[in-house]
Design a protein around this motif. Structure first.
Motif, PDB file in Angstrom:
ATOM      1  N   VAL A  50      -8.328  -3.441   4.738  1.00 12.59           N
ATOM      2  CA  VAL A  50      -6.955  -3.607   4.253  1.00 12.59           C
ATOM      3  C   VAL A  50      -6.260  -2.255   4.316  1.00 12.59           C
ATOM      4  CG1 VAL A  50      -5.475  -4.331   2.330  1.00 12.59           C
ATOM      5  CG2 VAL A  50      -7.686  -5.451   2.679  1.00 12.59           C
ATOM      6  N   ILE A  51      -5.057  -2.224   4.878  1.00  8.23           N
ATOM      7  CA  ILE A  51      -4.255  -1.002   4.933  1.00  8.23           C
ATOM      8  C   ILE A  51      -3.223  -1.070   3.823  1.00  8.23           C
ATOM      9  CG2 ILE A  51      -2.725   0.416   6.336  1.00  8.23           C
ATOM     10  CD1 ILE A  51      -5.615   0.239   7.355  1.00  8.23           C
ATOM     11  N   ASP A  52      -3.266  -0.072   2.944  1.00  6.83           N
ATOM     12  CA  ASP A  52      -2.417  -0.052   1.756  1.00  6.83           C
ATOM     13  C   ASP A  52      -1.463   1.137   1.846  1.00  6.83           C
ATOM     14  OD1 ASP A  52      -1.684  -0.687  -1.048  1.00  6.83           O
ATOM     15  OD2 ASP A  52      -2.684   1.226  -1.483  1.00  6.83           O
ATOM     16  N   LEU A  53      -0.178   0.886   1.718  1.00  3.83           N
ATOM     17  CA  LEU A  53       0.822   1.943   1.863  1.00  3.83           C
ATOM     18  C   LEU A  53       1.266   2.485   0.512  1.00  3.83           C
ATOM     19  CD1 LEU A  53       2.703   0.253   4.759  1.00  3.83           C
ATOM     20  CD2 LEU A  53       1.941   2.632   4.826  1.00  3.83           C
ATOM     21  N   LYS A  54       1.135   3.806   0.366  1.00  2.00           N
ATOM     22  CA  LYS A  54       1.605   4.461  -0.847  1.00  2.00           C
ATOM     23  C   LYS A  54       1.873   5.926  -0.551  1.00  2.00           C
ATOM     24  CE  LYS A  54      -1.864   3.918  -3.696  1.00  2.00           C
ATOM     25  NZ  LYS A  54      -2.826   4.065  -4.819  1.00  2.00           N
ATOM     26  N   ASP A  55       2.643   6.558  -1.433  1.00  2.98           N
ATOM     27  CA  ASP A  55       2.927   7.991  -1.328  1.00  2.98           C
ATOM     28  C   ASP A  55       2.214   8.692  -2.479  1.00  2.98           C
ATOM     29  OD1 ASP A  55       3.851  10.553  -1.170  1.00  2.98           O
ATOM     30  OD2 ASP A  55       5.977  10.065  -1.347  1.00  2.98           O
ATOM     31  N   PRO A  56       1.046   9.306  -2.251  1.00  5.80           N
ATOM     32  CA  PRO A  56       0.278   9.908  -3.345  1.00  5.80           C
ATOM     33  C   PRO A  56       0.997  11.073  -4.013  1.00  5.80           C
ATOM     34  CG  PRO A  56      -0.672  10.483  -1.228  1.00  5.80           C
ATOM     35  CD  PRO A  56       0.357   9.447  -0.959  1.00  5.80           C
ATOM     36  N   LYS A  57       1.983  11.653  -3.343  1.00  4.09           N
ATOM     37  CA  LYS A  57       2.724  12.760  -3.949  1.00  4.09           C
ATOM     38  C   LYS A  57       3.731  12.265  -4.987  1.00  4.09           C
ATOM     39  CE  LYS A  57       2.383  15.674   0.179  1.00  4.09           C
ATOM     40  NZ  LYS A  57       3.131  16.370   1.262  1.00  4.09           N
ATOM     41  N   GLY A  90      -1.001  -7.251  13.002  1.00  7.05           N
ATOM     42  CA  GLY A  90      -1.887  -8.320  12.585  1.00  7.05           C
ATOM     43  C   GLY A  90      -3.361  -8.012  12.642  1.00  7.05           C
ATOM     44  N   ARG A  91      -3.751  -6.797  12.986  1.00  7.19           N
ATOM     45  CA  ARG A  91      -5.175  -6.468  13.071  1.00  7.19           C
ATOM     46  C   ARG A  91      -5.846  -6.361  11.707  1.00  7.19           C
ATOM     47  NH1 ARG A  91      -5.253  -1.154  16.517  1.00  7.19           N
ATOM     48  NH2 ARG A  91      -3.178  -0.894  15.576  1.00  7.19           N
ATOM     49  N   ALA A  92      -5.060  -6.191  10.654  1.00  2.95           N
ATOM     50  CA  ALA A  92      -5.596  -6.125   9.289  1.00  2.95           C
ATOM     51  C   ALA A  92      -4.467  -6.468   8.324  1.00  2.95           C
ATOM     52  CB  ALA A  92      -6.148  -4.731   8.987  1.00  2.95           C
ATOM     53  N   PRO A  93      -4.788  -6.985   7.148  1.00  2.00           N
ATOM     54  CA  PRO A  93      -3.750  -7.209   6.140  1.00  2.00           C
ATOM     55  C   PRO A  93      -3.149  -5.890   5.682  1.00  2.00           C
ATOM     56  CG  PRO A  93      -5.789  -8.371   5.581  1.00  2.00           C
ATOM     57  CD  PRO A  93      -6.119  -7.429   6.693  1.00  2.00           C
ATOM     58  N   VAL A  94      -1.886  -5.947   5.279  1.00  2.00           N
ATOM     59  CA  VAL A  94      -1.175  -4.757   4.806  1.00  2.00           C
ATOM     60  C   VAL A  94      -0.668  -5.007   3.394  1.00  2.00           C
ATOM     61  CG1 VAL A  94       0.746  -3.167   5.214  1.00  2.00           C
ATOM     62  CG2 VAL A  94      -0.457  -4.191   7.156  1.00  2.00           C
ATOM     63  N   GLY A 107       7.658  -7.895   4.948  1.00  2.00           N
ATOM     64  CA  GLY A 107       6.649  -8.724   5.589  1.00  2.00           C
ATOM     65  C   GLY A 107       5.216  -8.339   5.284  1.00  2.00           C
ATOM     66  N   VAL A 108       4.999  -7.503   4.263  1.00  2.00           N
ATOM     67  CA  VAL A 108       3.625  -7.139   3.903  1.00  2.00           C
ATOM     68  C   VAL A 108       2.871  -8.365   3.406  1.00  2.00           C
ATOM     69  CG1 VAL A 108       4.109  -4.724   3.357  1.00  2.00           C
ATOM     70  CG2 VAL A 108       4.363  -6.476   1.588  1.00  2.00           C
ATOM     71  N   ASP A 109       1.547  -8.284   3.493  1.00  2.00           N
ATOM     72  CA  ASP A 109       0.718  -9.389   3.017  1.00  2.00           C
ATOM     73  C   ASP A 109       0.572  -9.389   1.502  1.00  2.00           C
ATOM     74  OD1 ASP A 109      -0.458 -10.564   5.662  1.00  2.00           O
ATOM     75  OD2 ASP A 109      -0.670  -8.390   5.850  1.00  2.00           O
ATOM     76  N   TYR A 110       0.535  -8.186   0.903  1.00  2.00           N
ATOM     77  CA  TYR A 110       0.373  -8.075  -0.547  1.00  2.00           C
ATOM     78  C   TYR A 110       1.378  -7.066  -1.100  1.00  2.00           C
ATOM     79  CZ  TYR A 110      -4.277  -9.949   0.608  1.00  2.00           C
ATOM     80  OH  TYR A 110      -5.330 -10.693   1.101  1.00  2.00           O
ATOM     81  N   VAL A 111       1.918  -7.368  -2.268  1.00  2.00           N
ATOM     82  CA  VAL A 111       2.774  -6.430  -2.991  1.00  2.00           C
ATOM     83  C   VAL A 111       2.068  -6.066  -4.291  1.00  2.00           C
ATOM     84  CG1 VAL A 111       5.003  -6.059  -4.108  1.00  2.00           C
ATOM     85  CG2 VAL A 111       4.874  -7.422  -2.012  1.00  2.00           C
ATOM     86  N   LYS A 112       1.832  -4.765  -4.492  1.00  2.00           N
ATOM     87  CA  LYS A 112       1.120  -4.287  -5.681  1.00  2.00           C
ATOM     88  C   LYS A 112       2.122  -3.764  -6.709  1.00  2.00           C
ATOM     89  CE  LYS A 112      -2.370  -1.595  -4.756  1.00  2.00           C
ATOM     90  NZ  LYS A 112      -3.087  -0.480  -4.075  1.00  2.00           N
ATOM     91  N   ILE A 113       1.979  -4.239  -7.936  1.00  2.00           N
ATOM     92  CA  ILE A 113       2.933  -3.918  -8.996  1.00  2.00           C
ATOM     93  C   ILE A 113       2.176  -3.380 -10.199  1.00  2.00           C
ATOM     94  CG2 ILE A 113       4.711  -4.846 -10.525  1.00  2.00           C
ATOM     95  CD1 ILE A 113       4.609  -7.218  -8.219  1.00  2.00           C
TER      96      ILE A 113
END
Length: 468
Positions: free
Chosen positions: A24-31, A52-56, A81-87
């Motif tokens: 799973v590729i997860d997008l975030k800004d650690p800074k 589509g090669r991995a969920p985002v 269009g992400v697969d998951y939204v983290k809150i």
């Protein structure tokens, strides 16, 4: 199977993580904080790259717990269009209102609620989240300088969180400054995913860039599920143990891993005066572990003593135990679930019943059949079975329910669906007998025979049965 989630800042890091095998590729800004959000433009570009090669997944940011603020940001992220939204769900009286505001979005997008181990997480929120149609829940850490996940959420509390979430139909994840040594400690709990950022950045820290070498090290510690159209790389010996270790070399022999003088308060005892309080109990454990290499370099090559201590803590946390013998059996059974452990000695010693310690010492070993021998204070023999996994299942139920027989032919070993099939079988509450076919399965029987020392007759028993 537990999947590997890699947190990345954009397209460049996403390509490194994907090439390294992240699930799973997860997008975030650690800074920008624990859940710092990247721009929607970055999210869209990354989704296009991954194709589509991995969920985002993508985080919404460290937002104030205001229903409309959170709803608006979650809608904005979901529109990419992400697969998951983290809150993130920070401690607040507004949690229920925030979850309710997100329910319309949850009906069409998979929402993951993030609770924080270092901020006194309230796991009683789980039913509320499920009621508002959230897809999953995970535990992370909010203040990265305050320590790792296990510094705030001890191993004995993790099964309670995972079991409760699973019972509500929620996907479950664990994250929070996880490092390589944490992986073998967490895999036995079978979360749906483990999340990483800092461990993927080598020595540069979580705000640095991820490196292919660091990604590969983490990837190698987690059994990889098969990808669509590809062969599975799952080691099937490990599924029942819910853990992972690379293939062993029986010619190298064994190492002895020990835990000595490990003292915990335990609810134990058969007398009435022993109920309702704890007493100090000392554990001494020695495990004979098959070697992987004669040149160990990292966590892939060792059996962590933390697994032993975590197992003891988890068992003790279940509640009152009548007998020292029962407690020793549970500890031995837990440790023997790891496929690298061939023998274990467990001593359980109660320290508060007189001027000296009293207790029991047992030895159990992995073998295809036969009995283990327990040496107690009087030197008596215990005729209980070697490794009774899942002791909490009532014996009456085991006798009453007939086992289902499942045949897995040798040609299915590399099937893309095999990991899902075996995981479903391993998770069943019904007794199941699996009949493996030839090919890779037969090769595994031959390899296993070397260190389990069963006879050729037992190893080839199925050859005489038509249709197997």
């Amino acid at each position: 199977m537990t999947r590997m989630l890699a947190s990345v800042t954009g397209v460049d890091e996403a390509e490194i993580a994907l090439s390294g095998g992240a699930d799973v590729i997860d997008l975030k800004d650690p800074k920008a904080g624990a859940l710092g959000a990247v721009s929607t433009q970055t999210i869209r570009r990354t989704i296009s790259l991954i194709a589509g090669r991995a969920p985002v997944s993508a985080v919404c940011g460290d937002l104030p717990m205001e229903p409309e603020t959170i709803r608006a940001k979650a809608e904005e992220i979901a529109a990419t269009g992400v697969d998951y939204v983290k809150i993130g769900f920070f401690p607040t009286a507004n949690a229920a209102a925030c979850a309710a505001a997100l329910e319309p979005l949850a009906a069409r997008t998979k929402l993951i609620a993030v609770l924080f181990a270092d901020l006194a997480p309230d796991f009683e929120l789980l039913p509320m989240l499920a009621g508002h149609r959230f897809h999953g829940a995970m535990v992370d850490t909010a203040i990265k300088a305050s320590g790792r996940l296990l510094d705030h959420l001890p191993p004995e509390r993790i099964p309670g969180f995972i079991d409760r979430a699973r019972s509500l139909g929620l996907m479950v994840g664990l994250s929070g400054s996880l490092e390589a040594p944490d992986i073998p400690r967490l895999l036995p709990f079978a979360p749906d995913f483990l999340g990483f950022r800092g461990a993927l950045c080598g020595h540069s820290g979580r705000v640095g860039s991820i490196s292919p070498e660091a990604v590969a090290q983490i990837r190698d510690l987690i059994p990889e599920a098969s990808r669509a159209g590809g062969a599975s790389s799952v080691d099937y010996r490990l599924l029942a143990a819910r853990g992972y270790s690379p293939g062993t070399d029986p010619t190298l022999g064994t190492d002895k891993i020990f835990v000595r003088d490990f003292v915990l308060p335990v609810q134990i005892g058969a007398y009435s005066f022993e109920h309702g309080h704890t007493q100090q109990v000392r554990f001494d454990v020695i495990a004979d572990v098959l070697q992987v290499t004669d040149h160990p370099e990292d966590m892939r090559h060792v059996f962590s003593y933390d697994i032993i201590m975590d197992g003891i803590r988890t068992i003790v946390a279940r509640g009152h135990v009548q007998l020292s013998e029962a407690l020793a059996e549970q500890v031995a059974s837990y440790i023997l679930e790891n496929p690298r452990v061939v023998r274990v000695t467990v001593r359980v010693e109660k320290l508060e019943l007189g001027p000296g310690g009293v207790g029991v010492e047992i030895e159990r070993k992995r073998q295809s059949a036969g009995r283990g021998v327990a040496s107690g204070p009087a030197g008596r023999k215990d005729q209980s079975a070697v490794s009774r996994a899942r002791q909490e299942r009532p014996e009456a139920i085991r006798r009453a329910v007939k086992p289902a027989v499942v045949k897995l032919g040798g040609s299915t070993a590399d099937a893309a669906e095999m990991a899902d099939w075996v995981a479903a079988l391993a998770g069943s509450r019904l007794p199941i007998v699996i009949v493996p076919g030839g090919g890779r399965f037969a090769d595994q029987v031959r390899e296993t025979q070397i260190y389990m020392d069963f006879s050729d007759t037992a190893g080839h028993d199925d050859d005489r049965q038509p249709g197997t």
